[in-house]
Scaffold this motif. Structure first.
Motif, PDB file in Angstrom:
ATOM      1  N   ILE A   6      38.888  34.366  31.975  1.00 49.12           N
ATOM      2  CA  ILE A   6      37.989  34.814  33.033  1.00 49.12           C
ATOM      3  C   ILE A   6      38.658  35.773  34.011  1.00 49.12           C
ATOM      4  O   ILE A   6      38.026  36.277  34.921  1.00 49.12           O
ATOM      5  N   ASP A   7      39.944  36.046  33.797  1.00 48.94           N
ATOM      6  CA  ASP A   7      40.672  36.957  34.663  1.00 48.94           C
ATOM      7  C   ASP A   7      40.542  38.383  34.111  1.00 48.94           C
ATOM      8  O   ASP A   7      41.478  38.969  33.590  1.00 48.94           O
ATOM      9  N   THR A   8      39.336  38.937  34.226  1.00 52.85           N
ATOM     10  CA  THR A   8      39.072  40.291  33.729  1.00 52.85           C
ATOM     11  C   THR A   8      38.650  41.182  34.893  1.00 52.85           C
ATOM     12  O   THR A   8      38.124  40.686  35.891  1.00 52.85           O
ATOM     13  N   PRO A   9      38.863  42.455  34.761  1.00 52.48           N
ATOM     14  CA  PRO A   9      38.422  43.357  35.838  1.00 52.48           C
ATOM     15  C   PRO A   9      36.908  43.298  36.012  1.00 52.48           C
ATOM     16  O   PRO A   9      36.156  43.169  35.047  1.00 52.48           O
ATOM     17  N   ARG A  10      36.475  43.376  37.241  1.00 50.83           N
ATOM     18  CA  ARG A  10      35.050  43.280  37.564  1.00 50.83           C
ATOM     19  C   ARG A  10      34.260  44.466  37.022  1.00 50.83           C
ATOM     20  O   ARG A  10      33.099  44.334  36.682  1.00 50.83           O
ATOM     21  N   GLU A  11      34.861  45.626  36.927  1.00 51.43           N
ATOM     22  CA  GLU A  11      34.174  46.833  36.468  1.00 51.43           C
ATOM     23  C   GLU A  11      33.657  46.691  35.040  1.00 51.43           C
ATOM     24  O   GLU A  11      32.581  47.168  34.712  1.00 51.43           O
TER      25      GLU A  11
END
Length: 60
Positions: A6-11
């Motif tokens: 779940i640690d992915t860039p928001r973009e």
């Protein structure tokens, strides 16, 4: 150490939603166009009432 799932860039998560909204907005009529159409409909009703009143012989 690898990042968490779940640690992915928001973009990257918002691109799909952004594209969907862009397509939706491009296909929809502009809000000013909708306002003009509703105003024209109201005027047509007023014109019909005025013409009917004139046809009945009343001027005011």
């Amino acid at each position: 150490m690898p990042r968490h799932l779940i640690d992915t860039p928001r973009e990257t998560q918002d691109t799909r939603l952004g594209r969907f909204l862009q397509i939706l907005r491009s296909n929809a009529p502009h809000h000013s166009t909708r306002k003009l159409v509703t105003r024209l409909r109201a005027r047509n009703d007023q014109r019909l009432a005025a013409y009917a009143r004139i046809a009945r012989g009343r001027q005011a």
